[in-house]
Design a protein around this motif. Structure first.
Motif, mmCIF file in Angstrom:
data_model
loop_
_atom_site.group_PDB
_atom_site.id
_atom_site.type_symbol
_atom_site.label_atom_id
_atom_site.label_comp_id
_atom_site.label_asym_id
_atom_site.label_seq_id
_atom_site.Cartn_x
_atom_site.Cartn_y
_atom_site.Cartn_z
ATOM 1 N N VAL A 292 11.365 43.421 74.494
ATOM 2 C CA VAL A 292 10.591 43.200 73.276
ATOM 3 C C VAL A 292 9.372 44.103 73.298
ATOM 4 C CG1 VAL A 292 9.162 41.577 72.033
ATOM 5 C CG2 VAL A 292 11.301 40.826 73.042
ATOM 6 N N LEU B 285 8.701 47.432 71.102
ATOM 7 C CA LEU B 285 7.478 47.439 70.304
ATOM 8 C C LEU B 285 6.752 48.763 70.499
ATOM 9 C CD1 LEU B 285 6.009 45.406 68.536
ATOM 10 C CD2 LEU B 285 4.585 44.886 70.477
ATOM 11 N N ALA C 277 6.490 50.645 66.745
ATOM 12 C CA ALA C 277 5.259 50.459 65.991
ATOM 13 C C ALA C 277 4.749 51.820 65.514
ATOM 14 C CB ALA C 277 4.222 49.814 66.869
ATOM 15 N N GLN D 118 9.552 39.659 63.648
ATOM 16 C CA GLN D 118 8.482 38.654 63.513
ATOM 17 C C GLN D 118 7.129 39.326 63.279
ATOM 18 O OE1 GLN D 118 9.613 36.479 67.147
ATOM 19 N NE2 GLN D 118 9.575 34.638 65.889
ATOM 20 N N TYR D 119 6.986 40.565 63.728
ATOM 21 C CA TYR D 119 5.742 41.309 63.500
ATOM 22 C C TYR D 119 5.787 42.083 62.184
ATOM 23 C CZ TYR D 119 5.036 40.659 68.542
ATOM 24 O OH TYR D 119 4.896 40.139 69.785
ATOM 25 N N LYS E 197 2.972 43.033 59.023
ATOM 26 C CA LYS E 197 2.021 44.153 58.941
ATOM 27 C C LYS E 197 2.666 45.399 59.538
ATOM 28 C CE LYS E 197 -0.923 41.349 57.184
ATOM 29 N NZ LYS E 197 -1.514 41.457 55.854
ATOM 30 N N GLN E 198 1.855 46.214 60.168
ATOM 31 C CA GLN E 198 2.409 47.504 60.600
ATOM 32 C C GLN E 198 3.089 47.474 61.966
ATOM 33 O OE1 GLN E 198 -0.986 47.255 60.028
ATOM 34 N NE2 GLN E 198 -1.099 47.997 57.928
ATOM 35 N N ALA E 199 2.979 46.366 62.653
ATOM 36 C CA ALA E 199 3.390 46.407 64.052
ATOM 37 C C ALA E 199 4.891 46.341 64.281
ATOM 38 C CB ALA E 199 2.711 45.288 64.819
ATOM 39 N N GLN F 76 6.970 35.715 56.005
ATOM 40 C CA GLN F 76 6.966 37.162 56.254
ATOM 41 C C GLN F 76 8.340 37.797 56.122
ATOM 42 O OE1 GLN F 76 4.935 38.348 59.740
ATOM 43 N NE2 GLN F 76 3.025 37.515 58.997
ATOM 44 N N LEU G 57 -2.075 41.103 68.569
ATOM 45 C CA LEU G 57 -1.536 41.212 67.208
ATOM 46 C C LEU G 57 -1.922 40.002 66.364
ATOM 47 C CD1 LEU G 57 2.033 42.673 67.831
ATOM 48 C CD2 LEU G 57 0.111 43.806 66.750
ATOM 49 N N ASP H 251 -4.600 40.594 62.903
ATOM 50 C CA ASP H 251 -3.859 40.725 61.663
ATOM 51 C C ASP H 251 -2.682 41.703 61.790
ATOM 52 O OD1 ASP H 251 -3.453 39.871 59.140
ATOM 53 O OD2 ASP H 251 -4.741 41.368 58.177
ATOM 54 N N TYR H 252 -2.017 41.634 62.908
ATOM 55 C CA TYR H 252 -0.801 42.416 63.163
ATOM 56 C C TYR H 252 -0.995 43.929 63.081
ATOM 57 C CZ TYR H 252 1.734 38.078 63.381
ATOM 58 O OH TYR H 252 2.172 36.854 63.762
ATOM 59 N N PRO I 215 -1.408 47.118 65.114
ATOM 60 C CA PRO I 215 -1.165 47.419 66.528
ATOM 61 C C PRO I 215 -2.405 47.997 67.233
ATOM 62 C CG PRO I 215 0.155 48.836 65.099
ATOM 63 C CD PRO I 215 -0.582 47.920 64.209
ATOM 64 N N PRO J 259 0.848 49.719 71.762
ATOM 65 C CA PRO J 259 2.178 50.083 71.250
ATOM 66 C C PRO J 259 2.129 51.341 70.405
ATOM 67 C CG PRO J 259 1.506 47.925 70.457
ATOM 68 C CD PRO J 259 0.297 48.622 70.969
ATOM 69 N N PRO K 247 3.999 54.615 69.495
ATOM 70 C CA PRO K 247 5.420 54.956 69.632
ATOM 71 C C PRO K 247 5.663 56.283 70.332
ATOM 72 C CG PRO K 247 4.675 55.293 67.386
ATOM 73 C CD PRO K 247 3.533 54.712 68.125
ATOM 74 N N TYR L 283 7.603 58.507 69.408
ATOM 75 C CA TYR L 283 7.780 59.641 68.503
ATOM 76 C C TYR L 283 6.451 60.216 68.008
ATOM 77 C CZ TYR L 283 7.529 55.714 65.290
ATOM 78 O OH TYR L 283 7.161 54.578 64.652
#
Lengths: 513, 325
Positions: free
Chosen positions: A11, A15, A19, A230-231, A234-236, A257, B169, B173-174, B176, B181, B183, B185
């Motif tokens: 997970v 992530l 993300a 589940q995230y 938003k952007q995660a 969500q 998170l 407010d989620y 990152p 995290p 990425p 890329y």
């Protein structure tokens, strides 16, 4: 325990991979497997099928209502004798490299597919075409070998750019085009990486897509996919999980969500008997095994929701025979049947003469819940004196051992069909997918008669009869069809999941910040 | 014969031995992969693929030859730098075009982990000085803690990071966090840093380095020639560093295979786009040219490192050559 550990660690790892920066308008989704080729002829795994849908166009598509709609074709007319069709193509369409799309590309695609040296699995879909010729820049006339009803329905295949294949109509799986494809579709390939593919919007598309970028990331672990969803608020996280594992569906039922949308695929699970195995060639043994297994219990415990089957058709199929009653577990009856047939218990295992009811059960490790399902079946069969020896093998070996060499007694697997179930190859004694060595003249006759008829009503009747015969004779024990859901972020608007192809109407999807 | 000539002969002899070893290893790898049940055709072609289609695919993929003939053909081609084409992972792409960038990242990760580990070990040795009973109370548990295989460390570490990310998170407010995290890329190094940590803390790597460095340092500090240097009032750092180089290099070369082994799984755990991921995926898909190609890179690196260590050792210490080294 180890699995759980690995899942939860994946997970966090997934992530890391998925993300993204806060400001990008990127639609992210994980896939269980990497797309192997983006060259439409060779896009055979579902991951490739879905991605090809974003990059290429076909002459026609099936729209949200299930009707046919022009895509690269703006209109069409079938020849009066149904021996051909004439397409008028959309004007002003450009390939991703800026070149103009024309009738020559359609003709080239058909010729390439029919070139004997172009080897791909879906080649037979082009077998009905006799000839294709361009009529000016935006007209194509295609003739058939035999009359075809509603011929336009056969033109869902993707069109390739002639100019990208310098060597002519012989197209190889190894062509560089599979990694650097050029389509006319709403998205262009930005990068085809080892474990991710990124696409950017095609601004020249006639109905430009609203989401700027698409990123597919290979994330083999399902629980990692679920956590990423589940995230998704938003952007995660990710904005969609294509196949939500059934046991995870309840998590999102009242989520603010994520929404759940059904992803219709025609597919069902089965337990196959090898009819050459001693014991399994006896219908009594097959019936007893079927009676010993509690499908509802296995389904609910390990896979979630679905429908129990009585034959090779799902309830939504036009061929489903509602008069067929699926079996229910009856251990007592199963024992009685085996006793009456002369299979006596010795040391917990039944025998009759030299036939011992002990079977090799081969499982593909990649099949969902394979271990749990087999353990459940093993325990249930033990109650009627049948033993199984479990053998878990990896995917490539499974295909070789079970499908090619047929070295197994029992196995469990899933069949998926593009639109409706075509069971001829599965159960006809000469069927190319009859890996169970099934040979029943009644079934052969039904399948042959159905195949030769041109009357759809009659065809349906034959299929319904077949449903009843197969339920009685049990070439497989038909298990269940699952309710498959996709999890979509509520950030997405205007979503529609196309059965099988998934992303057909993706250009209408929106992603709110 | 001059020392340089003897050195060159010894180096050539070692290189020839290494090459033979590499050829032997490729033979074993090739035959094993080709003999594994299931092939690339099985991995990609759906059930019901007509036999003639399969036969043509077999020919196209070069699977119609028996493994031994296939190996010889592969060996001849690979001598010219042509390692074949990928069959399934990236159909048609030259193997090295797929394998080299991935292996490069793996090598960079492994080598950086080793360098960082070495620096940490030297710093710790300098700080802690000679072993004492009090220190054993500290290093004992550390030994046990870092004796776990690197993938187990990676699992535990990922759990902790996962928990931290969850907390972050929810509280933010989620959005990152910048520290985690990011990425792969976006060319971020963070996942590599985490993987590197798992490599250093696992397989007893750090404690092995630490012990080796400290033992060497203690021995050198107490050596007579150092006492002589001190008596002359000169600085000892240069002498100690020069004399420590050889054992450290040997240790480094000896450790690389273990780290490269560990990195395969650690990379998979941290979803890194490296040689480990490529090796596992290509094996699953039975893409044997890629599996052989990436294995050759792993094997050649290990052999090459050992060769390099031998040569450097011989250059520094003439006795190595004199003893036929």
């Amino acid at each position: 325990m180890m699995n759980r550990l690995l899942s939860s660690l994946l997970v966090s790892c997934a992530l890391v991979a998925l993300a993204a920066p806060a400001d990008a308008q990127v639609f992210r989704y994980p896939e269980d497997a990497r797309p192997t080729s983006l060259l439409p002829f060779f896009a055979e795994d579902m991951s490739s099928v879905r991605m090809v849908e974003l990059i290429f166009d076909s002459l026609v598509i099936v729209n949200k209502r299930g009707d046919l709609e022009g895509s690269l074709a703006s209109s069409w007319t079938a020849d009066p004798d149904n021996m051909g069709i004439r397409f008028v193509l959309r004007e002003g369409v450009k390939w991703h490299d800026g070149r103009d799309f024309s009738a020559d590309d359609v003709v080239f695609t058909i010729q390439a597919a029919q070139n004997p040296k172009t080897v791909f699995n879906a080649k037979s879909k082009f077998g009905f075409i006799k000839d294709a010729s361009a009529e000016g820049q935006y007209g194509v006339h295609i003739t058939f070998n035999r009359p075809i009803n509603e011929p336009e329905r056969r033109f869902l295949f993707k069109i390739l750019p002639k100019h990208a294949f310098k060597k002519g109509t012989r197209i190889s799986r190894k062509d560089r085009f599979g990694r650097k494809p050029i389509g006319t579709g709403p998205y262009k390939v930005q990068k085809f990486g080892a474990r991710s593919v990124s696409l950017e919007v095609n601004p020249d598309y006639w109905a430009p897509a609203r989401i700027g970028e698409v990123l597919m990331q290979h994330t083999p672990d399902k629980s990692a996919q679920v956590s990423l969803l589940q995230y998704s608020g938003k952007q995660a996280g990710v904005q969609a999980v294509i196949f939500l594992p059934p046991k995870n569906v309840p998590i999102f039922e009242n989520s603010d969500q994520v929404t759940l949308e059904p992803y219709h695929t025609v597919s069902w699970w089965y337990m196959a008997y090898n009819h050459k195995s001693k014991g399994l060639n006896d219908p009594v043994v097959r019936d007893a095994i079927a009676l010993a297994i509690n499908r509802e219990e296995l389904l609910e415990a390990h896979l979630g929701r679905g429908d129990i089957l009585g034959g090779p058709f799902t309830e939504s199929s036009p061929f489903y025979n509602f008069e067929v009653e699926p079996r229910e577990q009856d251990i007592q009856r199963a024992n009685q049947m085996l006793d009456e047939a002369g299979y006596k218990k010795k040391g917990g295992v039944r025998r009759k003469g030299r036939t011992k009811l002990q079977f090799r059960f081969v499982m593909d490790k990649e099949l969902a819940s394979s271990q749990a399902l087999l353990l459940g079946i093993e325990a249930q069969l033990k109650k009627i004196g049948i033993r199984v020896k479990a053998q878990y093998v990896d995917h490539a070996r499974y295909r070789e051992q079970v499908f090619n060499r047929q070295k197994y007694d029992l196995t469990l697997n899933v069949w998926s069909f593009e639109e409706v179930e075509d069971v001829y190859p599965l159960f006809h004694s000469k069927g190319v997918m009859n890996f169970i060595n099934y040979n029943n003249s009644e079934v052969d006759n039904l399948l042959d008669t159905a195949k030769s008829t041109r009357d759809y009503k009659k065809y349906k009747e034959y299929m319904k009869q077949l449903h009843a015969v197969l339920n009685r004779d049990l070439p497989y024990y038909f298990l269940w069809s699952l309710d498959v859901y996709s999890g979509l972020s509520r950030q997405l608007k205007g979503t529609f999941i196309q059965p099988y192809y998934y992303f057909t109407s993706f250009e209408e999807w929106e992603l709110s910040p | 014969m001059s020392r340089a000539a003897r050195l060159a002969i010894a180096a050539l002899r070692r290189a020839a031995g290494g090459l033979l070893l590499l050829v032997g290893a490729t033979f074993v790898i090739y035959i094993t992969i080709r003999s594994a049940p299931g092939d690339a055709i099985d991995a990609i072609s759906p059930m019901g693929t007509p036999p003639d289609v399969k036969a043509r695919l077999m020919a196209e993929f070069g699977l119609d030859r028996d493994p031994f003939t296939g190996y010889l053909a592969w060996l001849v081609r690979s001598l010219t730098g042509d390692f074949g084409e990928s069959l399934v992972f990236s159909p048609g792409a030259p193997v090295m075009e797929v394998a080299l960038p991935a292996f490069g990242r793996t090598l960079l990760l492994s080598a950086s982990a080793l360098v960082v580990c070495l620096i940490l070990a030297v710093l710790a040795s300098l700080l802690l000085g000679e072993s004492s009973r009090r220190q054993q109370l500290l290093t004992g548990p550390l030994y046990v803690a870092t004796a776990a295989p690197s993938f187990v460390v990676a699992v535990v570490f990922a759990q902790v990071v996962n928990w931290a990310v969850n907390v972050y998170l929810v509280q933010n407010d989620y959005v990152p966090p910048m520290w985690y995290p990011i990425p792969i890329y976006t060319e971020s190094l963070m996942p590599y840093v985490f993987a590197g940590f798992a490599l250093i803390a696992g397989d007893g790597l750090f404690m092995d380095f630490f012990n080796a460095v400290r033992a060497e340092l203690t021995a050198l500090r107490n050596a007579q020639f150092i006492a002589a240097v001190k008596a002359k009032g000169a600085r000892t750092v240069g002498h100690i560093a020069r004399n420590m180089f050889m054992p450290l290099l040997s240790g480094y070369a000896a450790r690389l295979p273990i780290v490269l082994g560990g990195v395969v799984i650690v990379e998979y755990i941290f979803t890194l786009d490296g040689g480990g991921y490529l090796l596992l995926e290509a094996s699953r898909e039975r893409d044997f040219p890629v599996v052989v190609g990436i294995s050759v890179l792993f094997t050649a690196t290990i052999i090459g490192m050992n060769l390099l260590a031998d040569i450097v050792r011989a250059v520094i210490d003439p006795r190595e050559v004199a003893h036929g080294g």
